[in-house]
Each structure stands twice: as structure tokens, then as C-alpha cells.
Design a protein around this motif. Sequence first.
Motif, PDB file in Angstrom:
ATOM      1  N   ASP A 189       0.826  -1.197   0.000  1.00  0.00           N
ATOM      2  CA  ASP A 189       0.000   0.000   0.000  1.00  0.00           C
ATOM      3  C   ASP A 189       0.867   1.257   0.000  1.00  0.00           C
ATOM      4  OD1 ASP A 189       0.888   0.335   2.650  1.00  0.00           O
ATOM      5  OD2 ASP A 189      -0.881  -0.649   3.490  1.00  0.00           O
ATOM      6  N   PHE A 190       0.174   2.396   0.087  1.00  0.00           N
ATOM      7  CA  PHE A 190       0.847   3.693   0.105  1.00  0.00           C
ATOM      8  C   PHE A 190       0.995   4.240   1.525  1.00  0.00           C
ATOM      9  CE2 PHE A 190      -0.963   3.777  -4.263  1.00  0.00           C
ATOM     10  CZ  PHE A 190       0.160   4.153  -4.994  1.00  0.00           C
ATOM     11  N   SER A 191       0.897   3.409   2.546  1.00  0.00           N
ATOM     12  CA  SER A 191       0.872   3.910   3.919  1.00  0.00           C
ATOM     13  C   SER A 191       2.185   4.602   4.292  1.00  0.00           C
ATOM     14  CB  SER A 191       0.572   2.772   4.899  1.00  0.00           C
ATOM     15  OG  SER A 191       1.538   1.754   4.816  1.00  0.00           O
ATOM     16  N   ARG A 192       2.059   5.582   5.186  1.00  0.00           N
ATOM     17  CA  ARG A 192       3.195   6.424   5.565  1.00  0.00           C
ATOM     18  C   ARG A 192       4.311   5.650   6.264  1.00  0.00           C
ATOM     19  NH1 ARG A 192       7.125   7.936   7.203  1.00  0.00           N
ATOM     20  NH2 ARG A 192       7.746   9.847   8.273  1.00  0.00           N
ATOM     21  N   HIS A 193       3.982   4.654   7.088  1.00  0.00           N
ATOM     22  CA  HIS A 193       5.001   3.977   7.891  1.00  0.00           C
ATOM     23  C   HIS A 193       5.336   2.574   7.422  1.00  0.00           C
ATOM     24  CE1 HIS A 193       5.473   7.052  10.993  1.00  0.00           C
ATOM     25  NE2 HIS A 193       4.185   7.268  10.861  1.00  0.00           N
ATOM     26  N   ASP A 194       4.665   2.070   6.381  1.00  0.00           N
ATOM     27  CA  ASP A 194       4.970   0.714   5.934  1.00  0.00           C
ATOM     28  C   ASP A 194       4.777   0.540   4.438  1.00  0.00           C
ATOM     29  OD1 ASP A 194       5.883  -1.861   6.424  1.00  0.00           O
ATOM     30  OD2 ASP A 194       3.894  -2.670   6.847  1.00  0.00           O
ATOM     31  N   GLY A 195       4.679   1.639   3.716  1.00  0.00           N
ATOM     32  CA  GLY A 195       4.447   1.563   2.282  1.00  0.00           C
ATOM     33  C   GLY A 195       5.660   1.976   1.477  1.00  0.00           C
ATOM     34  N   LEU A 196       5.395   2.360   0.237  1.00  0.00           N
ATOM     35  CA  LEU A 196       6.443   2.691  -0.724  1.00  0.00           C
ATOM     36  C   LEU A 196       7.441   3.708  -0.177  1.00  0.00           C
ATOM     37  CD1 LEU A 196       5.719   3.464  -4.474  1.00  0.00           C
ATOM     38  CD2 LEU A 196       7.258   4.899  -3.165  1.00  0.00           C
ATOM     39  N   VAL A 197       6.976   4.752   0.482  1.00  0.00           N
ATOM     40  CA  VAL A 197       7.859   5.842   0.904  1.00  0.00           C
ATOM     41  C   VAL A 197       8.908   5.389   1.909  1.00  0.00           C
ATOM     42  CG1 VAL A 197       6.415   6.649   2.830  1.00  0.00           C
ATOM     43  CG2 VAL A 197       7.850   8.290   1.578  1.00  0.00           C
ATOM     44  N   THR A 198       8.636   4.303   2.642  1.00  0.00           N
ATOM     45  CA  THR A 198       9.570   3.891   3.685  1.00  0.00           C
ATOM     46  C   THR A 198      10.881   3.350   3.111  1.00  0.00           C
ATOM     47  OG1 THR A 198       8.566   1.677   3.826  1.00  0.00           O
ATOM     48  CG2 THR A 198       7.711   3.371   5.290  1.00  0.00           C
ATOM     49  N   VAL A 199      10.852   2.822   1.889  1.00  0.00           N
ATOM     50  CA  VAL A 199      12.095   2.276   1.346  1.00  0.00           C
ATOM     51  C   VAL A 199      13.047   3.380   0.901  1.00  0.00           C
ATOM     52  CG1 VAL A 199      10.978   0.125   0.694  1.00  0.00           C
ATOM     53  CG2 VAL A 199      11.204   1.934  -1.001  1.00  0.00           C
ATOM     54  N   ILE A 200      12.531   4.583   0.676  1.00  0.00           N
ATOM     55  CA  ILE A 200      13.409   5.723   0.402  1.00  0.00           C
ATOM     56  C   ILE A 200      14.191   6.067   1.654  1.00  0.00           C
ATOM     57  CG2 ILE A 200      13.533   8.108  -0.376  1.00  0.00           C
ATOM     58  CD1 ILE A 200      10.813   7.694  -1.740  1.00  0.00           C
ATOM     59  N   CYS A 201      13.469   6.204   2.766  1.00  0.00           N
ATOM     60  CA  CYS A 201      14.099   6.483   4.051  1.00  0.00           C
ATOM     61  C   CYS A 201      15.123   5.398   4.398  1.00  0.00           C
ATOM     62  CB  CYS A 201      13.028   6.572   5.140  1.00  0.00           C
ATOM     63  SG  CYS A 201      13.633   7.062   6.771  1.00  0.00           S
ATOM     64  N   ALA A 202      14.765   4.146   4.144  1.00  0.00           N
ATOM     65  CA  ALA A 202      15.651   3.018   4.437  1.00  0.00           C
ATOM     66  C   ALA A 202      16.948   3.127   3.645  1.00  0.00           C
ATOM     67  CB  ALA A 202      14.940   1.703   4.117  1.00  0.00           C
ATOM     68  N   ALA A 203      16.845   3.419   2.350  1.00  0.00           N
ATOM     69  CA  ALA A 203      18.032   3.519   1.504  1.00  0.00           C
ATOM     70  C   ALA A 203      18.931   4.664   1.945  1.00  0.00           C
ATOM     71  CB  ALA A 203      17.618   3.702   0.045  1.00  0.00           C
ATOM     72  N   LEU A 204      18.337   5.791   2.314  1.00  0.00           N
ATOM     73  CA  LEU A 204      19.126   6.961   2.684  1.00  0.00           C
ATOM     74  C   LEU A 204      19.849   6.756   4.008  1.00  0.00           C
ATOM     75  CD1 LEU A 204      16.753   9.892   1.626  1.00  0.00           C
ATOM     76  CD2 LEU A 204      18.578   8.779   0.326  1.00  0.00           C
ATOM     77  N   SER A 205      19.145   6.221   4.995  1.00  0.00           N
ATOM     78  CA  SER A 205      19.768   6.046   6.313  1.00  0.00           C
ATOM     79  C   SER A 205      20.872   5.002   6.253  1.00  0.00           C
ATOM     80  CB  SER A 205      18.720   5.676   7.361  1.00  0.00           C
ATOM     81  OG  SER A 205      17.983   4.523   6.989  1.00  0.00           O
ATOM     82  N   ALA A 206      20.609   3.866   5.616  1.00  0.00           N
ATOM     83  CA  ALA A 206      21.630   2.819   5.507  1.00  0.00           C
ATOM     84  C   ALA A 206      22.794   3.261   4.637  1.00  0.00           C
ATOM     85  CB  ALA A 206      21.007   1.536   4.951  1.00  0.00           C
ATOM     86  N   GLY A 207      22.497   4.035   3.608  1.00  0.00           N
ATOM     87  CA  GLY A 207      23.539   4.475   2.686  1.00  0.00           C
ATOM     88  C   GLY A 207      24.585   5.355   3.328  1.00  0.00           C
ATOM     89  N   LEU A 208      24.198   6.138   4.313  1.00  0.00           N
ATOM     90  CA  LEU A 208      25.160   7.002   4.993  1.00  0.00           C
ATOM     91  C   LEU A 208      26.195   6.201   5.775  1.00  0.00           C
ATOM     92  CD1 LEU A 208      22.893   9.862   6.410  1.00  0.00           C
ATOM     93  CD2 LEU A 208      24.527  10.018   4.519  1.00  0.00           C
ATOM     94  N   LEU A 209      25.871   4.946   6.102  1.00  0.00           N
ATOM     95  CA  LEU A 209      26.739   4.130   6.944  1.00  0.00           C
ATOM     96  C   LEU A 209      27.516   3.088   6.141  1.00  0.00           C
ATOM     97  CD1 LEU A 209      24.373   3.594  10.004  1.00  0.00           C
ATOM     98  CD2 LEU A 209      25.866   5.517   9.460  1.00  0.00           C
ATOM     99  N   GLY A 210      27.636   3.307   4.831  1.00  0.00           N
ATOM    100  CA  GLY A 210      28.493   2.439   4.036  1.00  0.00           C
ATOM    101  C   GLY A 210      27.791   1.384   3.221  1.00  0.00           C
ATOM    102  N   ASN A 211      26.468   1.379   3.196  1.00  0.00           N
ATOM    103  CA  ASN A 211      25.711   0.418   2.381  1.00  0.00           C
ATOM    104  C   ASN A 211      25.377   1.089   1.048  1.00  0.00           C
ATOM    105  OD1 ASN A 211      25.025  -1.886   4.460  1.00  0.00           O
ATOM    106  ND2 ASN A 211      24.630   0.045   5.517  1.00  0.00           N
TER     107      ASN A 211
END
Length: 663
Positions: A459-481
Amino acid sequence: MKLETTPTGFTISLNGHAILRHTALTPAFYVGHGDERMAMYRGNFDIEDYVIERSALRYAVVDGDTVTLCEREGQPTRLVVKLTDTALEFSAEDPSINRFWMRVVADHDEHVWGGGEQMSYFDMRGRRFPLWTSEPGVGRDKTSEITFKSNVEGKAGGDYYNTNYPQPTYISSHRYALHVETSAYSVFDFRRKTFHEIEAWAVPERIELYAAATFVELVEILSARFGRQPQLPEWIYNGAIIGLKDGTNSFTRLEKMKEAGVKVSGLWCEDWVGLRHTSFGARLFWDWQANEERYPGLRERISQLHDEGVRFLGYVNPYLCVDGPLFEEAEKAGYFAKDEFGRTALVDFGEFDCGVVDFTNSAAADWFADSVIGGKMLDYGLSGWMADFGEYLPIDVELANGVDAKLMHNQWPTLWAEVNAKAVASRGKTGEALFFMRAGYTGVQKHCPLLWGGDQSVDFSRHDGLVTVICAALSAGLLGNAYHHSDIGGYTSLFGNVRTPELLMRWAEMAAFTPVMRSHEGNRPRDNVQIDQDPEVLAHFARMTGIYVHMAPYLKALSAEAAAKGLPVQRPLFLHYEHDRNTYGIQDSYLYGSDVLVAPIWQAAQSERAVYLPEGSSWTHVWSGEQYSGGNEVTVASPLGEPPVFYRSDSPFAGRFAELRTL
């Protein structure tokens, strides 16, 4: 780093910026003792702490580069802190101490990012983040119906901080990074305006501190510290990895997709090991070898695909079901974790039980790497796989290394990644075979070549939908992923929540501008629309794979940069525009390398979107060719097939980006 005594205590600074300020009235360190209660249910944890003691270490004695701390003058030393060039090293004089708190100087307008792979909030300021690898939860929003129902049925609803991949590392907008070297349950608390509080349920070995003149340099330092990934395999640039779990019919469906114009790099069949049916949906048979009944002649099929330029991928996790042949082999060799009575510990994974392969036993780790992944997967012809379930180590098992499972739990994903990487290296396929993981912790970067965002709702939900994988990529990416991707269309379908064609198409649009495109049928394929079931969806998906392939030369350049410098492919806007503080809080758009800005449509029924363009560049809208100056928010039309994407007008790849309008 510099330690200075003051009239009332001491200050520790990094490149002139105060990190700790200690006085008797405002101590920087606290220690104590607690008694936790932890209960695990299928990867979800119910955790409570009863703090028996929390003592402020108000009295400090500074001697050179060492600080000794106690509660009051004349009392026994309880904590010793020693400074090195990049770290604070700790030793506790009191063996009863199992709780540790440290307060870091903060400013009211400071931003902090990191914490591993965070799904809900990229800027962590103002919130408290427990750092414990677990299932992330369904819905992840206590106010939503789906989270409530998931909590009632299986304690599986989760919250904003739940994540498969936590890591006790953060980056401050003051251009320093702090890393806590511990595998214990820990907490980052950023709720106070004047200090950040670090909590750990063990005295950390050390706390590392790094500073740099720019955010780019800081990310390079962290990626060198934690590990960098090799360049993406050459075959990945041929198109999408198509996820199908339909037995031999998967090959037929793949051919029809290719006939419809879908660019394909791989066929990913989780069910290559066979299926079992549960109330959750069709589950895999957890015994990691080809199921010749479901996939007759699979080895030959894999060879044929390879000749056609398509790789075959499978699935594996670090557990073995009791009714599979590998279980008996592992049990006879003593490769499983034990229960309190010395028997093989069994874990309920949802209507079937499994043994936990004990990777602290080097013989077990070597067996799984060489005989299982190497012998039954790589030697069989697989070019990649999902390496799932690294976050499931039970906290009550006995391990071969004698370390408490509560201290090994966070470390388990890194051990699991190491087993996979060892298998790949043993066949000389590092940088050629591609496995991907959702679980992680400190050091996973060194071994895992690709992250995926876990099990989002469809779904498009704020805390478990498409938008969350953007946040995931950005946060993990800063730490070497460097590399991150997600299940196109999401995964979890429960309580009547099913994905729509619109969601599937919008997710594919975003995926075309990520390192890897990979589709997934989800946990209930028959209830959810699939790429090849809807002509409009199929045509749209084919076009998006064409866009991905067209961007391959640019992505190859980013991959080379990632291997050399550790910079992620998906980057927060502030990484290259740190002078523009308007970028610091943006988490629903990202830079694809330094030259492309992607602002995916992540809400339903949205046909236009406002996008902030960073100051300092001229930006060209991909689909219209219109140019915009940076430092402004612009609104652009965003019909299906034209997600908001911009490129720097002076990019050396500008000609290739402009050609996207013709695809």
C-alpha cells in the motif's frame, strides 16, 4: 580528539566541537544495573527493562588521557574512560554494571541521521530509537487498523523504530559521526534539546568518533571503517530481476513478459526449494536444495537461461526445517544451537519448527558456506539469492562460543552475511554472484553486496508503504551500504489489504532509479495484482525496465564510485548540498548519484507533486525538458509513467538523461 580539564570537570572535543561536557551537576556518564524481560514471537520482540540502579558518576579525576569516574570523592572507581585518537575506550571496575548511559552535547537546531536502516524517520532528532534487530512490523503505526490487528493476532504490528537492520551509529549535522562498538541492546535518544543520550545494556567496548570537513568525506570515512561492497555484477544491468514462485510455469510467464518488452536480467524463484502451505500463505520448504518435483530439470533450465543472458536466483536462510534431509545431517554433526538441556533448540516459524545453525561454531559455519550454499546453490548454477531471516536468533539458546544469545542477537546478521560471502568467495564469484539481505548490524557492509528493504505492506501507507524504502536507503547508505532496493509492489498482504495496479506502477517507477529492479509476487500472490496480469501494468513495467537499462552507463559509474569511495547510489540531498539546510529534513526524495534527483509519487491518486530543488544547481525536468533554478520548490505534473525526475543541467550525462523523453 582533545581532553581538557575545566574548573568543574572536563570537556572532550573533536576538531574543536564539544562532544562531552562533564560537571558534577551535569555529569556525562551514568552506570547501573537493570533486569530486562525479553520475549520473542516469530521475530517480534516484547522488551521491558526494570532499572534497579542508575547512578550519576559526578566525580571525575583526569590523568593525562584517562578519566576515572565514581559517584562521590572517596568512593571506589566505577568507570574508566581512556581517550585515543578516534575513540573513548571503557572499562568497568564494578562487574555488576550492565547498564550504561552517556550524554553527548547537542544543539537545538542539530540534525542527526543513521541508526542503521530506519524506515519511518530519516532525521532522528526528537525521537527515541531502540536498536535491536527484529521483524519491522506490519503497518508500523499504532494508530492504524492493520497494526492493531497484527498486534492482536501475532504481536506483529511494530512501531516506527522497529527495523531488520539497526546500527548504533549516527551522523550529526555538525559533521561528525558517533559509533557505539557493542552488540548489546542499545538506545539512541534524541528527544532533548541540549543533549543526546546513548544507552547500552552492557558497558561498550568503545565509542568511536569521526569528523570531516564535508558530509561526503564523512561517509567515505564510515564506509572505509565498516566495509565497502564490490561493483554490481555486469549482468544486473540487463534489466529487472523477475520474482515468480509458480513452479515450472514461472519460465512460461517469464517468456511472455520478455515478449511484451520487459528487459530481464534474472529470474528469481523463491520456491526453487518447494512449498508448504500455512495460514499466512504459501511458505517455502526450508531445506536448501532444488526441489525437482516442483522444478523438473531445473539445472538444465538454469543453463538455458544463462545462455539467453538471464541469471537464475533462489532463496536461503540460516535455519533448517525438522522434516528436511539437511536437518538430520546438521544435527548428527552437532551444528545446531542448543536449548538449556543441551538438546537441539527448535524454533516455531509459523506452523513448522526449525533448528538454528550455530555460526559461532566454525565447523557449522564452514559446512553451511561450503556444502549448502556452495554445493547446493552455486555449484548447481544459481547466480544469486535472497539471504533471509538474519534477525531471528532466539535469545534463550546456548551457543558454541559461550556468549549470551542476548549479546549475539544483534551480531547474528553480520555472521550470516559472512557465511554467504565466504561461500561466494570459495567459488571465485565475488562481484559476480549477488545475494541480498534485509537484516544487518555493524559490519554487515563488509560482507553483504546488496540490501533490500524487507517486507513492506502492499500500500501507500506512511510507515509501511512505498515511501519507507526511500528512508531506508538513505539512512543505511550514509553508513556504508552503497546498494539498496525493495520488493516492487510491496510484500505483506493481510486483513484484506491488497495492492492496486497504481501502487505496482508507482513502485516500478521508483525502482527504475535504484541500483537493482526486482519484482515480488508477495506473500499472497493470488490475492494481489501481478505484473503480467494487467496489460497496462505490464506495458508500464516494460517501459520502466527500458529506462533502467538506458541509465545503465550512469549506474555503472556510480557503482565504480561506490567501490572506490563508499558513496551510496541513493543519496540524501544534503550530501552534495550541505550549504542548503532546507535539504536536511527531506526524506521522500533522493539524489541518484550526484546528477539526478528523484521524487517518487508515494501517495495514491496523485497526479502532480511539489519537489524541492537544492540551491546551487540548475535542474532540468526529465519529461518536459523545462529548466528550473535551485533553491526553490516546484510543482510538476506526474502522470503514470512520468515520476518527478530532474537532472543537473550541466551533468556530463545530460545527453543520456534527455533521451529518457523518447523512451
